[in-house]
Design a protein around this motif. Structure first.
Motif, PDB file in Angstrom:
ATOM      1  N   CYS A  24       9.016  58.649  30.499  1.00 22.69           N
ATOM      2  CA  CYS A  24       8.159  58.591  29.173  1.00 22.69           C
ATOM      3  C   CYS A  24       9.196  59.106  27.845  1.00 22.69           C
ATOM      4  O   CYS A  24      10.134  59.369  27.983  1.00 22.69           O
ATOM      5  CB  CYS A  24       7.219  59.859  28.779  1.00 22.69           C
ATOM      6  SG  CYS A  24       6.026  59.437  30.176  1.00 22.69           S
ATOM      7  N   ASN A  25       8.935  58.233  26.823  1.00 23.67           N
ATOM      8  CA  ASN A  25       9.502  58.453  25.418  1.00 23.67           C
ATOM      9  C   ASN A  25       8.570  58.959  24.712  1.00 23.67           C
ATOM     10  O   ASN A  25       7.645  58.295  23.873  1.00 23.67           O
ATOM     11  CB  ASN A  25      10.092  57.275  24.933  1.00 23.67           C
ATOM     12  CG  ASN A  25      10.889  57.203  23.757  1.00 23.67           C
ATOM     13  OD1 ASN A  25      11.082  58.343  23.454  1.00 23.67           O
ATOM     14  ND2 ASN A  25      11.080  56.199  23.218  1.00 23.67           N
ATOM     15  N   GLY A  26       8.356  60.311  24.502  1.00 23.13           N
ATOM     16  CA  GLY A  26       7.421  60.916  23.712  1.00 23.13           C
ATOM     17  C   GLY A  26       5.952  60.982  24.465  1.00 23.13           C
ATOM     18  O   GLY A  26       5.976  61.427  25.705  1.00 23.13           O
ATOM     19  N   ASP A  27       5.043  60.353  23.793  1.00 23.45           N
ATOM     20  CA  ASP A  27       3.781  60.190  24.431  1.00 23.45           C
ATOM     21  C   ASP A  27       3.444  58.543  25.117  1.00 23.45           C
ATOM     22  O   ASP A  27       2.571  58.448  25.561  1.00 23.45           O
ATOM     23  CB  ASP A  27       2.468  60.586  23.411  1.00 23.45           C
ATOM     24  CG  ASP A  27       2.325  61.829  23.327  1.00 23.45           C
ATOM     25  OD1 ASP A  27       2.965  62.797  24.059  1.00 23.45           O
ATOM     26  OD2 ASP A  27       1.950  62.363  22.048  1.00 23.45           O
ATOM     27  N   ARG A  28       4.575  57.856  25.007  1.00 26.74           N
ATOM     28  CA  ARG A  28       4.501  56.459  25.527  1.00 26.74           C
ATOM     29  C   ARG A  28       5.300  56.486  26.952  1.00 26.74           C
ATOM     30  O   ARG A  28       6.532  56.837  26.890  1.00 26.74           O
ATOM     31  CB  ARG A  28       5.187  55.597  24.627  1.00 26.74           C
ATOM     32  CG  ARG A  28       4.627  55.561  23.144  1.00 26.74           C
ATOM     33  CD  ARG A  28       5.246  54.762  22.128  1.00 26.74           C
ATOM     34  NE  ARG A  28       5.126  53.334  22.530  1.00 26.74           N
ATOM     35  CZ  ARG A  28       4.321  52.302  22.069  1.00 26.74           C
ATOM     36  NH1 ARG A  28       3.484  52.759  21.473  1.00 26.74           N
ATOM     37  NH2 ARG A  28       4.392  51.329  22.680  1.00 26.74           N
ATOM     38  N   CYS A  29       4.424  56.231  27.713  1.00 25.42           N
ATOM     39  CA  CYS A  29       5.073  56.249  29.238  1.00 25.42           C
ATOM     40  C   CYS A  29       4.863  54.827  29.896  1.00 25.42           C
ATOM     41  O   CYS A  29       3.931  54.265  29.599  1.00 25.42           O
ATOM     42  CB  CYS A  29       4.273  57.518  29.977  1.00 25.42           C
ATOM     43  SG  CYS A  29       4.324  59.066  29.460  1.00 25.42           S
ATOM     44  N   ASP A  30       5.825  54.424  30.996  1.00 28.62           N
ATOM     45  CA  ASP A  30       5.507  53.487  31.756  1.00 28.62           C
ATOM     46  C   ASP A  30       4.352  53.736  32.907  1.00 28.62           C
ATOM     47  O   ASP A  30       3.998  55.156  32.677  1.00 28.62           O
ATOM     48  CB  ASP A  30       6.794  52.906  32.379  1.00 28.62           C
ATOM     49  CG  ASP A  30       7.423  53.990  33.516  1.00 28.62           C
ATOM     50  OD1 ASP A  30       6.830  54.869  33.762  1.00 28.62           O
ATOM     51  OD2 ASP A  30       8.615  53.665  33.738  1.00 28.62           O
ATOM     52  N   ARG A  31       4.098  52.884  33.674  1.00 25.59           N
ATOM     53  CA  ARG A  31       3.072  53.151  34.793  1.00 25.59           C
ATOM     54  C   ARG A  31       3.377  54.484  35.544  1.00 25.59           C
ATOM     55  O   ARG A  31       2.431  55.168  35.752  1.00 25.59           O
ATOM     56  CB  ARG A  31       2.799  51.783  35.511  1.00 25.59           C
ATOM     57  CG  ARG A  31       1.636  51.727  36.574  1.00 25.59           C
ATOM     58  CD  ARG A  31       0.657  51.779  35.682  1.00 25.59           C
ATOM     59  NE  ARG A  31      -0.641  52.225  36.199  1.00 25.59           N
ATOM     60  CZ  ARG A  31      -1.501  52.941  35.917  1.00 25.59           C
ATOM     61  NH1 ARG A  31      -1.762  53.180  34.526  1.00 25.59           N
ATOM     62  NH2 ARG A  31      -2.592  52.925  36.710  1.00 25.59           N
ATOM     63  N   ARG A  32       4.428  54.618  35.777  1.00 25.06           N
ATOM     64  CA  ARG A  32       4.877  55.739  37.077  1.00 25.06           C
ATOM     65  C   ARG A  32       4.683  56.984  36.074  1.00 25.06           C
ATOM     66  O   ARG A  32       4.059  57.824  36.566  1.00 25.06           O
ATOM     67  CB  ARG A  32       6.467  55.556  37.234  1.00 25.06           C
ATOM     68  CG  ARG A  32       6.945  56.717  38.033  1.00 25.06           C
ATOM     69  CD  ARG A  32       6.691  56.579  39.646  1.00 25.06           C
ATOM     70  NE  ARG A  32       7.527  57.582  40.306  1.00 25.06           N
ATOM     71  CZ  ARG A  32       6.682  58.434  41.220  1.00 25.06           C
ATOM     72  NH1 ARG A  32       5.677  58.180  41.430  1.00 25.06           N
ATOM     73  NH2 ARG A  32       7.565  59.308  41.661  1.00 25.06           N
ATOM     74  N   GLY A  33       5.281  57.068  34.897  1.00 23.07           N
ATOM     75  CA  GLY A  33       4.992  58.072  34.044  1.00 23.07           C
ATOM     76  C   GLY A  33       3.528  58.532  33.727  1.00 23.07           C
ATOM     77  O   GLY A  33       3.089  59.779  33.935  1.00 23.07           O
ATOM     78  N   MET A  34       2.764  57.614  33.730  1.00 19.08           N
ATOM     79  CA  MET A  34       1.227  57.873  33.557  1.00 19.08           C
ATOM     80  C   MET A  34       0.636  58.375  34.738  1.00 19.08           C
ATOM     81  O   MET A  34      -0.273  59.243  34.689  1.00 19.08           O
ATOM     82  CB  MET A  34       0.621  56.566  32.954  1.00 19.08           C
ATOM     83  CG  MET A  34       0.632  56.046  31.464  1.00 19.08           C
ATOM     84  SD  MET A  34       0.485  57.471  30.367  1.00 19.08           S
ATOM     85  CE  MET A  34      -1.199  57.685  30.747  1.00 19.08           C
ATOM     86  N   ASP A  35       1.021  57.853  35.935  1.00 20.90           N
ATOM     87  CA  ASP A  35       0.438  58.198  37.116  1.00 20.90           C
ATOM     88  C   ASP A  35       0.910  59.882  37.231  1.00 20.90           C
ATOM     89  O   ASP A  35      -0.008  60.566  37.827  1.00 20.90           O
ATOM     90  CB  ASP A  35       1.111  57.445  38.312  1.00 20.90           C
ATOM     91  CG  ASP A  35       0.392  56.005  38.339  1.00 20.90           C
ATOM     92  OD1 ASP A  35      -0.422  55.748  37.665  1.00 20.90           O
ATOM     93  OD2 ASP A  35       1.104  55.241  38.944  1.00 20.90           O
ATOM     94  N   ILE A  36       2.139  59.993  37.110  1.00 24.01           N
ATOM     95  CA  ILE A  36       2.511  61.500  37.248  1.00 24.01           C
ATOM     96  C   ILE A  36       1.782  62.272  36.259  1.00 24.01           C
ATOM     97  O   ILE A  36       1.439  63.291  36.660  1.00 24.01           O
ATOM     98  CB  ILE A  36       4.276  61.538  36.948  1.00 24.01           C
ATOM     99  CG1 ILE A  36       4.711  60.861  38.215  1.00 24.01           C
ATOM    100  CG2 ILE A  36       4.669  63.111  36.808  1.00 24.01           C
ATOM    101  CD1 ILE A  36       6.182  60.714  37.951  1.00 24.01           C
ATOM    102  N   ARG A  37       1.694  62.018  34.982  1.00 21.96           N
ATOM    103  CA  ARG A  37       0.740  62.576  34.221  1.00 21.96           C
ATOM    104  C   ARG A  37      -0.903  62.948  34.522  1.00 21.96           C
ATOM    105  O   ARG A  37      -1.018  63.820  34.514  1.00 21.96           O
ATOM    106  CB  ARG A  37       1.027  62.274  32.475  1.00 21.96           C
ATOM    107  CG  ARG A  37       2.253  62.358  32.061  1.00 21.96           C
ATOM    108  CD  ARG A  37       2.446  62.273  30.676  1.00 21.96           C
ATOM    109  NE  ARG A  37       3.737  62.682  30.331  1.00 21.96           N
ATOM    110  CZ  ARG A  37       3.979  62.737  28.775  1.00 21.96           C
ATOM    111  NH1 ARG A  37       3.078  62.333  28.102  1.00 21.96           N
ATOM    112  NH2 ARG A  37       5.446  63.175  28.899  1.00 21.96           N
ATOM    113  N   ASP A  38      -1.091  61.880  34.980  1.00 21.34           N
ATOM    114  CA  ASP A  38      -2.659  61.798  35.505  1.00 21.34           C
ATOM    115  C   ASP A  38      -2.913  62.878  36.589  1.00 21.34           C
ATOM    116  O   ASP A  38      -3.545  63.546  36.681  1.00 21.34           O
ATOM    117  CB  ASP A  38      -3.073  60.342  35.868  1.00 21.34           C
ATOM    118  CG  ASP A  38      -3.220  59.453  34.924  1.00 21.34           C
ATOM    119  OD1 ASP A  38      -3.391  59.921  33.489  1.00 21.34           O
ATOM    120  OD2 ASP A  38      -3.438  58.402  35.265  1.00 21.34           O
TER     121      ASP A  38
END
Length: 92
Positions: A24-38
């Protein structure tokens, strides 16, 4: 015990959220980052529910303990042998 489990789950959620920073770059994440955050949010939600249940159990136990009736003494009769007889005692 539930409060301890919830605390551990909360720390696991925070760790998982921190793991997403590489994707992620701040609150903007790629798909992998979003999955981890979810995944981190799901763990945090479970921790919140378990913590609430634990606090409710503690509060309920406290209410029961504080409002419980003290043990009452019932009627009792005692017989004690003495020299030349017996002593009968009672309490009501």
């Amino acid at each position: 015990m539930a409060v301890g489990v919830a605390t551990a789950l909360g720390f696991a959620a925070k760790s998982r959220f921190d793991e997403s920073s590489a994707f992620c770059n701040g609150d903007r994440c790629d798909r992998r980052g979003m999955d981890i955050r979810d995944s981190a949010v799901a763990r945090a939600n479970v921790a919140t529910v378990v913590f609430g249940v634990g606090l409710a159990a503690i509060a309920g136990g406290g209410v029961l303990w504080l409002t419980a009736k003290s043990p009452t003494k019932g009627a009792s009769v005692g017989l004690t042998p003495t020299v030349g007889g017996a002593l009968v005692q009672g309490s009501f």
